[in-house]
Write a protein that holds these residues in place. Sequence first.
Motif, mmCIF file in Angstrom:
data_model
loop_
_atom_site.group_PDB
_atom_site.id
_atom_site.type_symbol
_atom_site.label_atom_id
_atom_site.label_comp_id
_atom_site.label_asym_id
_atom_site.label_seq_id
_atom_site.Cartn_x
_atom_site.Cartn_y
_atom_site.Cartn_z
ATOM 1 N N TRP A 1 0.778 -1.249 -0.085
ATOM 2 C CA TRP A 1 -0.027 0.001 -0.012
ATOM 3 C C TRP A 1 0.796 1.283 -0.026
ATOM 4 C CZ3 TRP A 1 -4.615 1.326 -1.411
ATOM 5 C CH2 TRP A 1 -5.125 2.286 -0.861
ATOM 6 N N TYR A 2 1.884 1.377 0.871
ATOM 7 C CA TYR A 2 2.717 2.404 1.109
ATOM 8 C C TYR A 2 3.913 2.404 0.243
ATOM 9 C CZ TYR A 2 -0.490 4.075 4.821
ATOM 10 O OH TYR A 2 -1.582 4.369 5.511
ATOM 11 N N GLY A 3 4.400 1.387 -0.357
ATOM 12 C CA GLY A 3 5.652 1.476 -1.085
ATOM 13 C C GLY A 3 6.772 1.271 -0.399
ATOM 14 N N VAL A 4 6.870 1.275 0.906
ATOM 15 C CA VAL A 4 7.975 1.009 1.803
ATOM 16 C C VAL A 4 7.385 0.341 2.825
ATOM 17 C CG1 VAL A 4 9.317 2.993 0.728
ATOM 18 C CG2 VAL A 4 7.805 3.474 2.561
ATOM 19 N N LEU A 5 8.447 -0.200 3.813
ATOM 20 C CA LEU A 5 7.818 -0.629 5.041
ATOM 21 C C LEU A 5 7.558 0.623 6.130
ATOM 22 C CD1 LEU A 5 10.722 -3.195 5.656
ATOM 23 C CD2 LEU A 5 8.423 -3.701 5.332
ATOM 24 N N PRO A 6 6.620 0.389 6.967
ATOM 25 C CA PRO A 6 6.169 1.666 7.659
ATOM 26 C C PRO A 6 7.331 2.293 8.346
ATOM 27 C CG PRO A 6 4.768 -0.480 7.899
ATOM 28 C CD PRO A 6 5.952 -0.990 7.237
ATOM 29 N N TYR A 7 8.239 1.537 8.682
ATOM 30 C CA TYR A 7 9.248 2.030 9.707
ATOM 31 C C TYR A 7 10.235 3.087 8.905
ATOM 32 C CZ TYR A 7 7.843 -1.718 12.736
ATOM 33 O OH TYR A 7 6.919 -2.780 13.206
ATOM 34 N N ARG A 8 10.242 2.935 7.565
ATOM 35 C CA ARG A 8 11.162 3.790 6.757
ATOM 36 C C ARG A 8 10.185 4.778 6.140
ATOM 37 N NH1 ARG A 8 14.144 0.630 2.293
ATOM 38 N NH2 ARG A 8 15.529 2.697 2.457
ATOM 39 N N LEU A 9 8.886 5.005 6.731
ATOM 40 C CA LEU A 9 8.489 6.376 6.247
ATOM 41 C C LEU A 9 8.855 7.498 7.173
ATOM 42 C CD1 LEU A 9 4.797 4.862 6.035
ATOM 43 C CD2 LEU A 9 5.927 5.998 4.238
ATOM 44 N N PRO A 10 8.551 8.914 6.803
ATOM 45 C CA PRO A 10 8.956 9.955 7.359
ATOM 46 C C PRO A 10 8.279 9.843 8.812
ATOM 47 C CG PRO A 10 8.186 10.801 5.314
ATOM 48 C CD PRO A 10 7.668 9.087 5.342
ATOM 49 N N ARG A 11 8.838 10.575 9.999
ATOM 50 C CA ARG A 11 8.526 10.293 11.202
ATOM 51 C C ARG A 11 7.497 11.205 11.421
ATOM 52 N NH1 ARG A 11 12.306 11.085 16.897
ATOM 53 N NH2 ARG A 11 10.672 11.029 18.043
ATOM 54 N N SER A 12 7.643 12.418 10.948
ATOM 55 C CA SER A 12 6.567 13.663 11.195
ATOM 56 C C SER A 12 6.116 14.193 9.906
ATOM 57 C CB SER A 12 7.388 14.716 11.912
ATOM 58 O OG SER A 12 7.711 14.550 12.927
ATOM 59 N N VAL A 13 4.539 14.412 9.940
ATOM 60 C CA VAL A 13 3.986 14.962 9.045
ATOM 61 C C VAL A 13 3.228 16.307 9.591
ATOM 62 C CG1 VAL A 13 3.440 12.960 7.555
ATOM 63 C CG2 VAL A 13 1.942 13.708 9.403
ATOM 64 N N GLY A 14 2.908 17.288 8.449
ATOM 65 C CA GLY A 14 2.304 18.705 8.844
ATOM 66 C C GLY A 14 0.789 18.311 8.843
#
Length: 285
Positions: free
Chosen positions: A257-270
């Motif tokens: 779904w996200y194209g990467v493992l969850p832990y490799r996503l950015p830590r913070s979002v606006g």
Amino acid sequence: MGEKTVTTLEGRQGPTTSPIAEDRVGRRFRTPRRPRFWFEILLIAVSYWTYSLIRNAVPEQKTQALSNADWIWQLEHHLGIAVEQSVNHAVNSVTWLIVGMNYYYATLHFVVTLGVLVWLFRYHPGRYAATRLVLFATTAVALVGYYFYPLAPPRLMTGGHFVDTVAAHQTWGSMASGNLKNMSNQYAAMPSMHIGWSLWCGLTIFALASVPWVRVLGLLYPVATLVVIVATANHFWLDAVGGMVCLAFGFAVARLWYGVLPYRLPRSVGPSPGTFGGSGRSYAP
């Protein structure tokens, strides 16, 4: 801007969605967003209620469940790993230890999992939704196992000589024992979600925590849970393997779904809407 026109058989022109617009829509749903507290509370509550309802609605196929338990037990003997009975009897002889394990089994399964979700929500909002998806997909696929492979836990095996530690020590330690046994499907032992959830917690803590000793505790948690589910005669070793397979499925769903493992996503979002690399959204590694 996301549409183009095509000529129909009657010579008229009509709109059609362009691949660019479709890609924007797909990317929008896959972009990490800041989770909303009220929505997450409602989602988790409804999801767990639905999970419990479906799990307990599965017919308690006692005969088949006991037959499957005998087959699992024989298979483990063949593999040389059938030591659950020895562990169960040894730990049961130490009253304070087995009583503690009973309460561990009944409480930490929920407390630690919810605690990790809250921690992710607070400190890793960019990774929260994807990591939560892993947990939800893991739990959803477990329902398939409960339906198609009813399995009695060791403590309910006929002639298995296992000790039901909750009944023996009169503790509140399992929704499937004692006074609470009528509230839960007793033949839904495969796969073990105690292992699926605890391993999810352990891997998440290990991957994202910054304090070394906390990361070590994260890895020890599913190991301790494995010992507990066996010592209390609530699961076979192979039930734990089933929980691991379900967790692997959960990670595969999130990865797709996200194209990467969850832990490799950015830590913070606006808080503002946008897409990867767009304005109005900030990211932190």
